[in-house]
Design an enzyme around this catalytic site. Structure first.
Site, PDB file in Angstrom:
ATOM      1  CB  CYS A   1      12.877   8.765   9.040  1.00 45.28           C
ATOM      2  SG  CYS A   1      13.757   7.556   8.050  1.00 45.28           S
TER       3      CYS A   1
ATOM      4  CD  GLU B   1      12.851   0.458  10.139  1.00 47.03           C
ATOM      5  OE1 GLU B   1      13.301   1.466  10.710  1.00 47.03           O
ATOM      6  OE2 GLU B   1      13.354  -0.670  10.273  1.00 47.03           O
TER       7      GLU B   1
ATOM      8  CD  GLU C   1      10.152  12.607  11.709  1.00 44.95           C
ATOM      9  OE1 GLU C   1       8.943  12.312  11.660  1.00 44.95           O
ATOM     10  OE2 GLU C   1      11.028  12.016  11.072  1.00 44.95           O
TER      11      GLU C   1
ATOM     12  CE  LYS D   1      -1.689   2.942   1.821  1.00 46.59           C
ATOM     13  NZ  LYS D   1      -1.471   4.323   1.339  1.00 46.59           N
ATOM     14  N   PRO D   2       1.182   1.799  -1.209  1.00 44.62           N
ATOM     15  CG  PRO D   2       1.263   2.466  -3.459  1.00 44.62           C
ATOM     16  CD  PRO D   2       0.660   1.430  -2.532  1.00 44.62           C
TER      17      PRO D   2
HETATM   18  P1  NAP Z   1       2.288   8.564   7.332  1.00 53.29           P
HETATM   19  O1  NAP Z   1       1.291   9.646   7.301  1.00 53.29           O
HETATM   20  O2  NAP Z   1       2.443   7.791   8.574  1.00 53.29           O
HETATM   21  O3  NAP Z   1       1.925   7.614   6.094  1.00 53.29           O
HETATM   22  C1  NAP Z   1       2.680   6.488   5.787  1.00 53.29           C
HETATM   23  C2  NAP Z   1       1.807   5.480   5.073  1.00 53.29           C
HETATM   24  O4  NAP Z   1       0.761   5.053   5.945  1.00 53.29           O
HETATM   25  C3  NAP Z   1       1.133   6.007   3.818  1.00 53.29           C
HETATM   26  O5  NAP Z   1       1.053   4.984   2.881  1.00 53.29           O
HETATM   27  C4  NAP Z   1      -0.246   6.369   4.329  1.00 53.29           C
HETATM   28  O6  NAP Z   1      -1.247   6.366   3.341  1.00 53.29           O
HETATM   29  C5  NAP Z   1      -0.488   5.246   5.305  1.00 53.29           C
HETATM   30  N1  NAP Z   1      -1.489   5.538   6.317  1.00 53.29           N
HETATM   31  C6  NAP Z   1      -1.883   6.744   6.802  1.00 53.29           C
HETATM   32  N2  NAP Z   1      -2.820   6.576   7.757  1.00 53.29           N
HETATM   33  C7  NAP Z   1      -3.027   5.243   7.871  1.00 53.29           C
HETATM   34  C8  NAP Z   1      -3.870   4.450   8.699  1.00 53.29           C
HETATM   35  N3  NAP Z   1      -4.683   4.981   9.602  1.00 53.29           N
HETATM   36  N4  NAP Z   1      -3.805   3.117   8.548  1.00 53.29           N
HETATM   37  C9  NAP Z   1      -2.995   2.554   7.645  1.00 53.29           C
HETATM   38  N5  NAP Z   1      -2.173   3.247   6.840  1.00 53.29           N
HETATM   39  C10 NAP Z   1      -2.185   4.588   6.960  1.00 53.29           C
HETATM   40  O7  NAP Z   1       3.754   9.072   7.003  1.00 53.29           O
HETATM   41  P2  NAP Z   1       4.224   9.991   5.820  1.00 53.29           P
HETATM   42  O8  NAP Z   1       3.790  11.382   6.131  1.00 53.29           O
HETATM   43  O9  NAP Z   1       3.840   9.397   4.530  1.00 53.29           O
HETATM   44  O10 NAP Z   1       5.817   9.851   5.928  1.00 53.29           O
HETATM   45  C11 NAP Z   1       6.565  10.637   6.791  1.00 53.29           C
HETATM   46  C12 NAP Z   1       6.908   9.882   8.063  1.00 53.29           C
HETATM   47  O11 NAP Z   1       7.562   8.657   7.737  1.00 53.29           O
HETATM   48  C13 NAP Z   1       7.877  10.632   8.929  1.00 53.29           C
HETATM   49  O12 NAP Z   1       7.482  10.562  10.273  1.00 53.29           O
HETATM   50  C14 NAP Z   1       9.184   9.886   8.730  1.00 53.29           C
HETATM   51  O13 NAP Z   1      10.092  10.011   9.781  1.00 53.29           O
HETATM   52  C15 NAP Z   1       8.716   8.510   8.551  1.00 53.29           C
HETATM   53  N6  NAP Z   1       9.722   7.716   7.858  1.00 53.29           N
HETATM   54  C16 NAP Z   1      10.406   6.776   8.583  1.00 53.29           C
HETATM   55  C17 NAP Z   1      11.384   6.028   7.988  1.00 53.29           C
HETATM   56  C18 NAP Z   1      12.146   5.000   8.769  1.00 53.29           C
HETATM   57  O14 NAP Z   1      12.739   4.116   8.167  1.00 53.29           O
HETATM   58  N7  NAP Z   1      12.151   5.029  10.086  1.00 53.29           N
HETATM   59  C19 NAP Z   1      11.678   6.199   6.634  1.00 53.29           C
HETATM   60  C20 NAP Z   1      10.967   7.156   5.915  1.00 53.29           C
HETATM   61  C21 NAP Z   1       9.979   7.905   6.552  1.00 53.29           C
HETATM   62  P3  NAP Z   1      -1.776   7.761   2.720  1.00 53.29           P
HETATM   63  O15 NAP Z   1      -0.631   8.317   1.968  1.00 53.29           O
HETATM   64  O16 NAP Z   1      -2.907   7.357   1.870  1.00 53.29           O
HETATM   65  O17 NAP Z   1      -2.174   8.635   3.876  1.00 53.29           O
END
Ligand code: NAP
Length: 480
Positions: free
Chosen positions: A287, A253, A384, A177-178
Site C-alpha cells: 500500500c 488501513e 493502485e 481472519k487472514p
Molecule cells: P482485500 O481484498 O480488501 O482483502 C483484505 C482482507 O479482507 C482479506 O483477508 C480478505 O479475505 C478480507 N475480505 C474480503 N472481502 C471481505 C468482506 N466482504 N468482508 C470481510 N472481509 C473481507 O485486500 P487485498 O487484495 O488482500 O490486499 C490489497 C489491498 O490492501 C490494497 O488495496 C492495499 O493497498 C491494501 N493494504 C493496505 C495497507 C495499509 O496499511 N494501509 C497495508 C497492506 C495492504 P479473502 O482473502 O478471503 O478475500
C-alpha cells in the site's frame, strides 16, 4: 497433502481443529501455480467458537500485569527471530515474494512484538483538577474487549502482528481472519505464541473462503468491540458499514496511491536508491508503494535512465532461488491487472524504458518496468498498480506538483526528494498524506504511527497510537 510443515487447521482456543463442516480450500504457490496446502475454511459457527474462546480468555488476560504481558510479547519476538528462515521460506512459498523480502518481512513482523513488549508497560493515565468544580479528573485506559483482525495477503506475517502486538499489550484477545491467498504464515506463528506463553483463547486464527459472511457475523455479535482491518478501500467501506450497527470501534488501513516527488535540487542517485525501495520492496505489492513519479523536468531524463538501468538489471524468478530479487505476483488476477495497466498506458502514449511484459512461463511473473511520458488519463495513475511498474511524469513548478500529488482520494504516503530539508518540510505540510518519506524510500517502522488520511484509512498502527486503538478511555470524577 501439504508441501510445507505449517499447520492447516483453524486455531481456536489453543488448538488446531477442522472446520465444523469439514470444508477446506487450496493454497497455491504463485511461482509455479502448484497447490502447496489445503487449509480448513471457517464457517460462521467456527467464528462463533473462536469468539467464545476469545471472550472466555478476556478477563484473565486483561487482569495480567502489564509487565507479565510485556514479557510474553518479548519472548514472542525472540522465538520468531530464532525461526526467521523457516517462516520467511513459508511466506515466499505462499505469497511469491523474493526470500530476501520475506526475511525482511519476518524481522519487521517480529519487531511489533518487541516494540509492544515495551509499550505494554506505558498505559499511562492522568489526574487533574477540574478548573470549575475543583473535583479531581482521573483518567485511565481499559482494554476495549475482543478484537476482530482482518488482514491482506501482501505481508502475511507483518499485517497481522502489527495488530496482534498492540491488542495483546492492551489486554485484548483477538480473532484473526487472514487472507485466503496466504493463511499459512499466520497459522505457523501460533505455536510460537503458545510457546512464548500466550494463554489459550487469547489469539485465534480462522482462515475462511467465506470471509464476508464470517466477518459480518462477528461484527454483529455484541462481544466484539473493535474491528481492525488492512486491505482495500472497497472492503474497508463494507466493514465500516457492518461496524456501524453495533457501534464497533474501527481501525482501517486501506489503499494508497503514493506520489514520489523528485525536486530540481534532489540528489538524483539518492532519489533512485529511494525509488528502488519505495517501488520494488515486495515487487510493488505494498500500500506504501510509489505509484506516481513526479520528477522535475531538469532531472527527469537522468532519473528515468538511472532507475530503468537499476530495475532492468534485477533478477526475476522463483523467490526461493538464490539471488532472485523479484518473485512472482500473488495471483493471476493481480498479474493480469498489471498487464492491463501497462498496455493501457502504452496505448495512451507511454514509452517503455525497460520491461513491459509478463514472463512466458508458469507462475505470475511481470518484468520490472519503467514508463515515461505517461498520459494523465492512464488508469495506473488513478488506481493502485500493486506491481513492479514505475510510471514517470515531469513537472515544472512546486505549486503544480503539490496540486497533482494531492489530486487523489487516497492519502497514505508521499515521498519527496530535495537537498533543502527546509523546503522539504514546507512541502510536506502541504501534502495531504498521513506519512511522508523525506529523502527516504521507506516509512514503515513499528515505532512510528502508520496510517492514512482521506480514503486511505481511519486510525494508526504502530507507535503508542497503535495501542490506544485497543484501549477505551474512562474518566472518574472524584470528590476529593
Ligand atoms: P482485500 O481484498 O480488501 O482483502 C483484505 C482482507 O479482507 C482479506 O483477508 C480478505 O479475505 C478480507 N475480505 C474480503 N472481502 C471481505 C468482506 N466482504 N468482508 C470481510 N472481509 C473481507 O485486500 P487485498 O487484495 O488482500 O490486499 C490489497 C489491498 O490492501 C490494497 O488495496 C492495499 O493497498 C491494501 N493494504 C493496505 C495497507 C495499509 O496499511 N494501509 C497495508 C497492506 C495492504 P479473502 O482473502 O478471503 O478475500
Amino acid at each position: 497433502m501439504s508441501q510445507t510443515d505449517a499447520p492447516t487447521g483453524l486455531y481456536i482456543d489453543g488448538q488446531f481443529v477442522d472446520a465444523s463442516d469439514g470444508g477446506r480450500f487450496d493454497v497455491v504457490n504463485p511461482a509455479n501455480e502448484e497447490v502447496i496446502a489445503s487449509v480448513a475454511s471457517a464457517t460462521e459457527d467456527d467464528a462463533m467458537r473462536a469468539l467464545d474462546a476469545a471472550q472466555a480468555a478476556f478477563p484473565a488476560w486483561a487482569a495480567q500485569t502489564p509487565r507479565a504481558r510485556g514479557e510474553i510479547l518479548r519472548k514472542t519476538w525472540e522465538l520468531i527471530m530464532a525461526d526467521q528462515e523457516r517462516l520467511a521460506r513459508l511466506i515466499t512459498l505462499e505469497n511469491g515474494k523474493a526470500l530476501s523480502d520475506a526475511r525482511g518481512e519476518i524481522a519487521y513482523a517480529a519487531e511489533f512484538f518487541r516494540w509492544y513488549a515495551e509499550e505494554a508497560v506505558r498505559n499511562i493515565g492522568d489526574v487533574m483538577r477540574s478548573p470549575s468544580s475543583g473535583a479531581r479528573i482521573l483518567v485511565q485506559h481499559k482494554p476495549v474487549g475482543v478484537g476482530v483482525l482482518v488482514t491482506p495477503w501482501n505481508f502475511p506475517a507483518a499485517m497481522g502482528t502489527r495488530k496482534i502486538g498492540p491488542a495483546l499489550a492492551a489486554g485484548c484477545p483477538v480473532v484473526v481472519k487472514p487472507a485466503s491467498d496466504t493463511p499459512l504464515t499466520m497459522l505457523a506463528l501460533m505455536p510460537l505464541l503458545e510457546k512464548a506463553g500466550v494463554p489459550k483463547g487469547v489469539v485465534n486464527v480462522i482462515p475462511s473462503r467465506s470471509s464476508g459472511a464470517v466477518v459480518d457475523k462477528l461484527l454483529h455479535d455484541p462481544r466484539v468491540r473493535i474491528v481492525s482491518f488492512t486491505g482495500s478501500t472497497e472492503v474497508g467501506r463494507k466493514l465500516l458499514h457492518g461496524a456501524a450497527d453495533n457501534v464497533v470501534n474501527a481501525a482501517m488501513e486501506l489503499g494508497g496511491n503514493a506520489p514520489f516527488i523528485v525536486c530540481a535540487d534532489a540528489d538524483v542517485d539518492a532519489a533512485v536508491e529511494g525509488a528502488m525501495i519505495a517501488k520494488m520492496r515486495n515487487m510493488g505489492e505494498a500500500c506504501t508503494a510509489a505509484n506516481r513519479f513526479y520528477v522535475h523536468e531538469s532531472v527527469h531524463d537522468a532519473f528515468a535512465r538511472k532507475l530503468a538501468a537499476r530495475m532492468g538489471a534485477m533478477k526475476i524468478g522463483d523467490g526461493l532461488e538464490p539471488g532472485v530479487e523479484v518473485g512472482a505476483l500473488v495471483n493471476k488476477e493481480t498479474r493480469d491487472k498489471v498487464i492491463h495497466f501497462v498496455e493501457d498506458a502504452k496505448a495512451k502514449g507511454a514509452k517503455v524504458l525497460t520491461g513491459g511484459r509478463a514472463l512466458d512461463r508458469k507462475g505470475f511473473f511481470y518484468e520490472p518496468t519503467v514508463l515515461t511520458d505517461v498520459a494523465d488519463s492512464s488508469d495506473l495513475l488513478c488506481d493502485e498498480i500493486f506491481g513492479p511498474v514505475a510510471a514517470i511524469q515531469r513537472f515544472s513548478d512546486e505549486d503544480e506538483v503539490v496540486r497533482r500529488a494531492n489530486d487523489t482520494q487516497y492519502g497514505l504516503v508521499a515521498y519527496l526528494y530535495t537537498r533543502d530539508v527546509g523546503r522539504g518540510l514546507a512541502l510536506s505540510e502541504r501534502l495531504d498524506f498521513g506519512m511522508i518519506g523525506l529523502n527516504r524510500g521507506l516509512v514503515s517502522d513499528p515505532a512510528a504511527p502508520f496510517g492514512g488520511m482521506k480514503q486511505s484509512g481511519v486510525g494508526r498502527e504502530g507507535a503508542h497510537e497503535g495501542m490506544m486503538e485497543f484501549l477505551e478511555t474512562q474518566y472518574v470524577s472524584v470528590a476529593w
